[in-house]
Design a protein around this motif. Structure first.
Motif, PDB file in Angstrom:
ATOM      1  N   SER A  34      24.531  28.858  93.757  1.00  0.00           N
ATOM      2  CA  SER A  34      24.775  28.380  95.115  1.00  0.00           C
ATOM      3  C   SER A  34      24.420  29.438  96.160  1.00  0.00           C
ATOM      4  N   TYR A  35      24.005  30.612  95.720  1.00  0.00           N
ATOM      5  CA  TYR A  35      23.639  31.704  96.631  1.00  0.00           C
ATOM      6  C   TYR A  35      22.149  32.011  96.533  1.00  0.00           C
ATOM      7  N   ASP A  36      21.574  32.430  97.662  1.00  0.00           N
ATOM      8  CA  ASP A  36      20.173  32.856  97.674  1.00  0.00           C
ATOM      9  C   ASP A  36      20.046  34.316  97.286  1.00  0.00           C
ATOM     10  N   VAL A  37      21.033  35.117  97.688  1.00  0.00           N
ATOM     11  CA  VAL A  37      21.011  36.553  97.419  1.00  0.00           C
ATOM     12  C   VAL A  37      22.403  36.976  96.950  1.00  0.00           C
ATOM     13  N   VAL A  38      22.443  37.767  95.890  1.00  0.00           N
ATOM     14  CA  VAL A  38      23.691  38.345  95.404  1.00  0.00           C
ATOM     15  C   VAL A  38      23.551  39.855  95.531  1.00  0.00           C
ATOM     16  N   VAL A  39      24.465  40.480  96.258  1.00  0.00           N
ATOM     17  CA  VAL A  39      24.442  41.927  96.472  1.00  0.00           C
ATOM     18  C   VAL A  39      25.636  42.543  95.760  1.00  0.00           C
ATOM     19  N   LEU A  40      25.370  43.465  94.865  1.00  0.00           N
ATOM     20  CA  LEU A  40      26.430  44.221  94.200  1.00  0.00           C
ATOM     21  C   LEU A  40      26.329  45.664  94.668  1.00  0.00           C
ATOM     22  N   ASP A  41      27.357  46.135  95.331  1.00  0.00           N
ATOM     23  CA  ASP A  41      27.369  47.491  95.876  1.00  0.00           C
ATOM     24  C   ASP A  41      28.159  48.406  94.945  1.00  0.00           C
ATOM     25  N   GLU A  42      27.841  49.682  95.008  1.00  0.00           N
ATOM     26  CA  GLU A  42      28.532  50.708  94.216  1.00  0.00           C
ATOM     27  C   GLU A  42      28.463  50.412  92.711  1.00  0.00           C
ATOM     28  N   VAL A  43      27.282  50.007  92.239  1.00  0.00           N
ATOM     29  CA  VAL A  43      27.156  49.639  90.823  1.00  0.00           C
ATOM     30  C   VAL A  43      27.302  50.834  89.884  1.00  0.00           C
ATOM     31  N   HIS A  44      27.245  52.029  90.417  1.00  0.00           N
ATOM     32  CA  HIS A  44      27.441  53.213  89.565  1.00  0.00           C
ATOM     33  C   HIS A  44      28.913  53.407  89.194  1.00  0.00           C
ATOM     34  N   GLU A  45      29.804  52.768  89.947  1.00  0.00           N
ATOM     35  CA  GLU A  45      31.234  52.885  89.655  1.00  0.00           C
ATOM     36  C   GLU A  45      31.578  51.925  88.523  1.00  0.00           C
ATOM     37  N   GLY A  64      17.378  30.874  83.507  1.00  0.00           N
ATOM     38  CA  GLY A  64      16.270  30.175  84.139  1.00  0.00           C
ATOM     39  C   GLY A  64      16.706  29.126  85.151  1.00  0.00           C
ATOM     40  N   SER A  65      17.981  28.791  85.200  1.00  0.00           N
ATOM     41  CA  SER A  65      18.437  27.767  86.137  1.00  0.00           C
ATOM     42  C   SER A  65      18.952  28.364  87.440  1.00  0.00           C
ATOM     43  N   ALA A  66      19.000  29.677  87.528  1.00  0.00           N
ATOM     44  CA  ALA A  66      19.425  30.350  88.756  1.00  0.00           C
ATOM     45  C   ALA A  66      18.219  31.050  89.365  1.00  0.00           C
ATOM     46  N   SER A  67      18.110  30.975  90.680  1.00  0.00           N
ATOM     47  CA  SER A  67      16.936  31.574  91.320  1.00  0.00           C
ATOM     48  C   SER A  67      17.305  32.503  92.475  1.00  0.00           C
ATOM     49  N   PHE A  68      18.472  33.109  92.411  1.00  0.00           N
ATOM     50  CA  PHE A  68      18.884  34.021  93.472  1.00  0.00           C
ATOM     51  C   PHE A  68      18.207  35.381  93.300  1.00  0.00           C
ATOM     52  N   LYS A  69      18.134  36.112  94.393  1.00  0.00           N
ATOM     53  CA  LYS A  69      17.653  37.490  94.353  1.00  0.00           C
ATOM     54  C   LYS A  69      18.873  38.380  94.138  1.00  0.00           C
ATOM     55  N   LEU A  70      18.713  39.387  93.301  1.00  0.00           N
ATOM     56  CA  LEU A  70      19.809  40.299  92.996  1.00  0.00           C
ATOM     57  C   LEU A  70      19.502  41.658  93.602  1.00  0.00           C
ATOM     58  N   VAL A  71      20.419  42.143  94.447  1.00  0.00           N
ATOM     59  CA  VAL A  71      20.284  43.449  95.079  1.00  0.00           C
ATOM     60  C   VAL A  71      21.396  44.329  94.532  1.00  0.00           C
ATOM     61  N   LEU A  72      21.016  45.422  93.887  1.00  0.00           N
ATOM     62  CA  LEU A  72      21.979  46.377  93.344  1.00  0.00           C
ATOM     63  C   LEU A  72      21.939  47.620  94.215  1.00  0.00           C
ATOM     64  N   MET A  73      23.093  48.043  94.690  1.00  0.00           N
ATOM     65  CA  MET A  73      23.145  49.189  95.592  1.00  0.00           C
ATOM     66  C   MET A  73      24.040  50.273  95.021  1.00  0.00           C
ATOM     67  N   SER A  74      23.581  51.514  95.199  1.00  0.00           N
ATOM     68  CA  SER A  74      24.338  52.670  94.753  1.00  0.00           C
ATOM     69  C   SER A  74      23.663  53.931  95.258  1.00  0.00           C
ATOM     70  N   ALA A  75      24.448  54.930  95.556  1.00  0.00           N
ATOM     71  CA  ALA A  75      23.890  56.214  95.986  1.00  0.00           C
ATOM     72  C   ALA A  75      23.482  57.067  94.787  1.00  0.00           C
ATOM     73  N   THR A  76      24.114  56.839  93.633  1.00  0.00           N
ATOM     74  CA  THR A  76      23.887  57.729  92.497  1.00  0.00           C
ATOM     75  C   THR A  76      23.643  56.976  91.193  1.00  0.00           C
ATOM     76  N   VAL A  77      23.018  55.823  91.274  1.00  0.00           N
ATOM     77  CA  VAL A  77      22.823  54.993  90.090  1.00  0.00           C
ATOM     78  C   VAL A  77      21.809  55.615  89.120  1.00  0.00           C
ATOM     79  N   ASN A  78      22.007  55.341  87.855  1.00  0.00           N
ATOM     80  CA  ASN A  78      21.046  55.705  86.825  1.00  0.00           C
ATOM     81  C   ASN A  78      20.044  54.552  86.739  1.00  0.00           C
ATOM     82  N   VAL A  79      18.913  54.706  87.397  1.00  0.00           N
ATOM     83  CA  VAL A  79      17.923  53.631  87.501  1.00  0.00           C
ATOM     84  C   VAL A  79      17.429  53.195  86.122  1.00  0.00           C
ATOM     85  N   LYS A  80      17.192  54.128  85.232  1.00  0.00           N
ATOM     86  CA  LYS A  80      16.701  53.787  83.902  1.00  0.00           C
ATOM     87  C   LYS A  80      17.719  52.925  83.142  1.00  0.00           C
TER      88      LYS A  80
END
Length: 87
Positions: A34-45, A64-80
């Motif tokens: 039901s959302y176009d964009v899902v933002v998760l902040d502080e994902v390193h915590e 495959g039935s969901a088409s939202f964009k996922l934005v992950l935010m963090s200052a110190t996330v382990n990208v790998k």
């Protein structure tokens, strides 16, 4: 619409309480779709809410039935680590 971690977890699980993981995944995917964009902040915590939401968003996107964009935010996330999780 802005939804906090706690509200999103309770909303996605309260629609159809079931011990069947596929029912939970289905209701979660429907909720997140039901959302176009899902933002998760502080994902390193690392906490249960963040870990659950990461798993729920991954499952919804892979279904495959969901088409939202996922934005992950963090200052110190382990990208790998996050890249490995979502691929």
């Amino acid at each position: 619409t802005v939804v906090s971690k706690a509200i999103s977890l309770s909303s996605s699980s309260s629609s159809s309480p079931s011990s069947n993981p596929k029912d939970f995944q289905s209701s979660t995917t429907k909720f997140l779709s039901s959302y176009d964009v899902v933002v998760l902040d502080e994902v390193h915590e690392r906490c249960i809410n963040t870990d659950m939401l990461l798993g729920m968003t991954k499952a919804a996107l892979l279904s495959g039935s969901a088409s939202f964009k996922l934005v992950l935010m963090s200052a110190t996330v382990n990208v790998k680590a996050l890249t490995d999780f979502f691929t």
